[in-house]
Design an enzyme around this catalytic site. Structure first.
Site, PDB file in Angstrom:
ATOM      1  N   GLN A  20       0.797  -1.220   0.000  1.00  0.00           N
ATOM      2  CA  GLN A  20       0.000   0.000   0.000  1.00  0.00           C
ATOM      3  C   GLN A  20       0.835   1.278   0.000  1.00  0.00           C
ATOM      4  O   GLN A  20       0.332   2.333  -0.354  1.00  0.00           O
ATOM      5  CB  GLN A  20      -0.951  -0.011   1.194  1.00  0.00           C
ATOM      6  CG  GLN A  20      -1.969  -1.137   1.102  1.00  0.00           C
ATOM      7  CD  GLN A  20      -2.897  -1.178   2.300  1.00  0.00           C
ATOM      8  OE1 GLN A  20      -2.592  -1.814   3.298  1.00  0.00           O
ATOM      9  NE2 GLN A  20      -4.029  -0.507   2.231  1.00  0.00           N
ATOM     10  N   GLU A 166      -5.128 -10.281   8.846  1.00  0.00           N
ATOM     11  CA  GLU A 166      -6.499 -10.520   8.408  1.00  0.00           C
ATOM     12  C   GLU A 166      -6.698 -11.764   7.551  1.00  0.00           C
ATOM     13  O   GLU A 166      -7.005 -11.687   6.349  1.00  0.00           O
ATOM     14  CB  GLU A 166      -7.030  -9.281   7.685  1.00  0.00           C
ATOM     15  CG  GLU A 166      -6.950  -8.049   8.560  1.00  0.00           C
ATOM     16  CD  GLU A 166      -7.738  -6.857   8.043  1.00  0.00           C
ATOM     17  OE1 GLU A 166      -8.058  -6.837   6.854  1.00  0.00           O
ATOM     18  OE2 GLU A 166      -8.035  -5.970   8.846  1.00  0.00           O
ATOM     19  N   GLU A 354      -4.970  -2.266  14.122  1.00  0.00           N
ATOM     20  CA  GLU A 354      -5.523  -1.312  13.154  1.00  0.00           C
ATOM     21  C   GLU A 354      -6.851  -0.793  13.652  1.00  0.00           C
ATOM     22  O   GLU A 354      -7.708  -1.570  14.063  1.00  0.00           O
ATOM     23  CB  GLU A 354      -5.783  -1.958  11.779  1.00  0.00           C
ATOM     24  CG  GLU A 354      -4.567  -2.206  10.948  1.00  0.00           C
ATOM     25  CD  GLU A 354      -4.896  -2.842   9.597  1.00  0.00           C
ATOM     26  OE1 GLU A 354      -6.001  -2.605   9.064  1.00  0.00           O
ATOM     27  OE2 GLU A 354      -4.034  -3.581   9.093  1.00  0.00           O
ATOM     28  N   GLU A 408      -5.624   1.903  -1.335  1.00  0.00           N
ATOM     29  CA  GLU A 408      -6.676   1.226  -0.569  1.00  0.00           C
ATOM     30  C   GLU A 408      -7.255   0.053  -1.375  1.00  0.00           C
ATOM     31  O   GLU A 408      -8.432   0.002  -1.695  1.00  0.00           O
ATOM     32  CB  GLU A 408      -7.732   2.250  -0.140  1.00  0.00           C
ATOM     33  CG  GLU A 408      -8.904   1.710   0.675  1.00  0.00           C
ATOM     34  CD  GLU A 408      -8.532   0.810   1.864  1.00  0.00           C
ATOM     35  OE1 GLU A 408      -7.489   1.031   2.501  1.00  0.00           O
ATOM     36  OE2 GLU A 408      -9.305  -0.128   2.122  1.00  0.00           O
ATOM     37  N   TRP A 409      -6.402  -0.896  -1.714  1.00  0.00           N
ATOM     38  CA  TRP A 409      -6.798  -2.156  -2.349  1.00  0.00           C
ATOM     39  C   TRP A 409      -7.758  -1.934  -3.517  1.00  0.00           C
ATOM     40  O   TRP A 409      -7.444  -1.140  -4.404  1.00  0.00           O
ATOM     41  CB  TRP A 409      -7.332  -3.121  -1.287  1.00  0.00           C
ATOM     42  CG  TRP A 409      -6.337  -3.306  -0.166  1.00  0.00           C
ATOM     43  CD1 TRP A 409      -6.463  -2.891   1.127  1.00  0.00           C
ATOM     44  CD2 TRP A 409      -5.011  -3.915  -0.243  1.00  0.00           C
ATOM     45  NE1 TRP A 409      -5.332  -3.211   1.853  1.00  0.00           N
ATOM     46  CE2 TRP A 409      -4.432  -3.840   1.037  1.00  0.00           C
ATOM     47  CE3 TRP A 409      -4.259  -4.521  -1.272  1.00  0.00           C
ATOM     48  CZ2 TRP A 409      -3.152  -4.325   1.329  1.00  0.00           C
ATOM     49  CZ3 TRP A 409      -2.982  -5.009  -0.979  1.00  0.00           C
ATOM     50  CH2 TRP A 409      -2.450  -4.910   0.310  1.00  0.00           C
TER      51      TRP A 409
HETATM   52  C1  GBH Z   1      -7.839  -3.472   6.657  1.00  0.00           C
HETATM   53  O1  GBH Z   1      -8.856  -4.298   6.172  1.00  0.00           O
HETATM   54  C2  GBH Z   1      -6.550  -3.807   5.993  1.00  0.00           C
HETATM   55  O2  GBH Z   1      -5.705  -4.545   6.851  1.00  0.00           O
HETATM   56  C3  GBH Z   1      -5.792  -2.617   5.474  1.00  0.00           C
HETATM   57  O3  GBH Z   1      -4.793  -3.030   4.599  1.00  0.00           O
HETATM   58  C4  GBH Z   1      -6.772  -1.675   4.828  1.00  0.00           C
HETATM   59  O4  GBH Z   1      -6.154  -0.621   4.149  1.00  0.00           O
HETATM   60  C5  GBH Z   1      -7.665  -1.141   5.909  1.00  0.00           C
HETATM   61  O5  GBH Z   1      -8.259  -2.168   6.629  1.00  0.00           O
HETATM   62  C6  GBH Z   1      -8.776  -0.233   5.412  1.00  0.00           C
HETATM   63  O6  GBH Z   1      -9.639  -0.939   4.577  1.00  0.00           O
HETATM   64  O7  GBH Z   1     -18.573  -3.272   3.588  1.00  0.00           O
HETATM   65  O8  GBH Z   1     -19.574  -2.485   5.656  1.00  0.00           O
HETATM   66  O9  GBH Z   1     -19.558  -4.865   5.127  1.00  0.00           O
HETATM   67  C7  GBH Z   1     -10.144  -4.011   6.603  1.00  0.00           C
HETATM   68  C8  GBH Z   1     -11.059  -5.217   6.566  1.00  0.00           C
HETATM   69  C9  GBH Z   1     -13.073  -6.093   5.751  1.00  0.00           C
HETATM   70  C10 GBH Z   1     -13.163  -4.135   7.091  1.00  0.00           C
HETATM   71  C11 GBH Z   1     -14.397  -5.748   5.124  1.00  0.00           C
HETATM   72  C12 GBH Z   1     -14.533  -3.794   6.529  1.00  0.00           C
HETATM   73  C13 GBH Z   1     -16.413  -4.627   5.206  1.00  0.00           C
HETATM   74  C14 GBH Z   1     -17.355  -3.714   5.863  1.00  0.00           C
HETATM   75  N1  GBH Z   1     -12.375  -4.889   6.132  1.00  0.00           N
HETATM   76  N2  GBH Z   1     -15.211  -4.953   6.004  1.00  0.00           N
HETATM   77  S1  GBH Z   1     -18.885  -3.565   5.003  1.00  0.00           S
END
Ligand code: GBH
Length: 449
Positions: A20, A166, A354, A408-409
């Site tokens: 990232q 994760e 995080e 952001e992926w």
């Molecule tokens: C993290 O993942 C990562 O570790 C990091 O790399 C990334 O940049 C950061 O968070 C921010 O995204 O759509 O309302 O159902 C976060 C994992 C999984 C959290 C999916 C939110 C979906 C919420 N995410 N989840 S929703």
């Protein structure tokens, strides 16, 4: 006005991940990862953004460490890119890759900042994906060799180690939902990936002990908190399953050496089943030193077999405030996650590895980024951490996501989580208002509310 104090020695940190922020995607022998491929697959990443340059931290890490120092954090969480260390995943070690992380770690230590190193934050070497990736058990052995290389290169300098970031995202989000690399949509593949990642985690913990590496090792799963819409049994069960999928499928085997039985049965109904070999569960349950918890959001939902997800869970829009990425703001969910962990799994030391918010505020005419909403988000979540500590949960530290805006992926550069604003044209970093707020928190070790 009230003062909420944190324990003496509480760690205030900030986090990033290699893909990232680093950029320099072809430099010094770095191999390609599944994210390089995914970014180049049409329709997968917003506007075809990629990690080729990102925040160019590979070249700017010295200046960025100065910013960390200015921020007053005592620890920095970053990840190592496997394709820099072993470019094709299984062959030759690349000394230039090791050198980069040695330099970064030395720079941190010279500034009094403790590194927390994550071994895997999603950038699997593409050459291994070509042979089945994490769904292939052989990847576990390749990972172990990579882990051993990094352990030996940084032993004595890095004291805090995390195996995987994760595992839910690595498995289900990437191989069942298909939103992340490699973008597959198959439940059994996702269950296999989850299992192999967990075995790799356990074996890495064993290896860490065998090699006598100094310091502590843990894992950083993502958590969310789902509440049932009502007390009706079917709502309660559906919320439990959804939460279980996100949290317990990983936490329970890591903490107890067992998969949650209710979910095993549910997956079986859906035609999926983990392929457990003798000894796997003992390995997965190898004792760890700390749990890293990533927390962003949660929600409320009810049982709806027609329109719900594979668990029959359907979220009910409660009209809660959301961040700019559309995720519910649910600070109390963090308290619930932390107290649930203590109830279920006992007194393990926890780092919030995080927590942070997406707000896309741009600099004003005066160049200042007024991200008051991020300050409010952080304040509310940090307060829930304080509650958990006062309730006896052993939280040792908190890392905000993220030190700076970054890739952001699947959202590319369209979503900003940083407390530093990054101008992607000039690579200039601008301190947001939240940066100054966080600096005060790190310095004071208390919060005024
Ligand atoms: C993290 O993942 C990562 O570790 C990091 O790399 C990334 O940049 C950061 O968070 C921010 O995204 O759509 O309302 O159902 C976060 C994992 C999984 C959290 C999916 C939110 C979906 C919420 N995410 N989840 S929703």
């Amino acid at each position: 006005m009230a003062i909420v104090q944190f324990p003496k020695g509480f760690v205030w940190g900030a986090a990033t991940a290699a893909f990232q922020v680093e950029g320099a995607y072809r430099e010094d022998g770095r191999g390609l990862s599944i994210w390089d491929t995914f970014c180049r697959t049409p329709g997968k990443v917003w506007e075809g953004d990629n990690g080729d340059v990102a925040c160019d931290m590979y070249h700017r890490y010295k200046d960025d460490v100065k910013l960390m120092k200015d921020l007053g954090i005592t620890s920095y969480r970053f990840s190592v890119a496997w394709p820099r260390i072993i470019p094709d995943g299984s062959g030759e070690i690349n000394p230039k890759g090791i050198e980069f992380y040695r330099n970064l770690v030395d720079e941190l230590l010279a500034h009094g900042i403790e590194p927390m190193l994550t071994l895997y934050h999603w950038d699997l070497p593409q050459a291994l994906q070509d042979r089945g990736g994490w769904a292939n058990r052989e990847t576990i052995d390749h990972f172990l060799k990579y882990a051993e290389t990094v352990f030996k290169a940084l032993d004595g300098k890095v004291k805090l180690w995390a195996t995987f970031n994760e595992p839910w995202c690595i498995s289900f989000l990437s191989n069942y939902i298909g939103a992340h690399a490699p973008g597959l949509r198959d439940l059994q593949t996702a269950i296999d990936v989850a299992h192999n990642v967990l075995v790799a985690h356990g074996k890495t913990v064993r290896l860490f002990r065998e090699l006598g590496i100094k310091g502590e090792i843990g894992i950083a799963p993502n958590t969310e908190w789902m509440e049932p819409f009502s007390d009706r049994e079917e709502d309660v069960e559906a919320a439990w399953r959804r939460r279980g999928w996100l949290n317990e499928w990983f936490l329970r085997p890591v903490m107890t050496g067992q998969y949650p039985e209710k979910l095993v049965q549910w997956f079986e109904k859906l035609g999926g089943k983990p392929k457990i070999e003798p000894g796997d569960m003992e390995l997965i349950g190898s004792k760890i030193d700390f749990l890293g918890i990533n927390y962003y959001t949660g929600g409320i939902g009810r049982y709806n077999p027609e329109e719900g997800d594979i668990f029959g869970f359907q979220e009910v829009p409660m009209g809660w405030e959301k961040t700019d990425i559309g995720w519910n703001i649910y600070p109390q969910g963090l308290y619930n996650v932390l107290t649930y962990i203590k109830r279920e799994f006992g007194d393990i030391p926890i780092y919030i590895t995080e927590n942070g918010a997406c707000y896309n505020d741009e600099p004003g005419a005066d160049g200042r980024v007024r991200d008051q909403r991020r300050i409010e988000y952080l304040k509310k979540h940090v307060l829930q951490v304080a509650r958990a500590i006062e309730s006896g949960v052993n939280v040792k530290g908190y890392y905000t996501w993220s030190l700076m805006d970054n890739f952001e992926w699947a959202y590319g550069y369209s979503m900003r989580f940083g407390i530093l604003y990054v101008d992607y044209e000039t690579q200039q970093r601008i301190k947001k208002d939240s940066f100054r707020w966080y600096r005060k928190l790190a310095r004071n070790n208390y919060i005024e509310v």
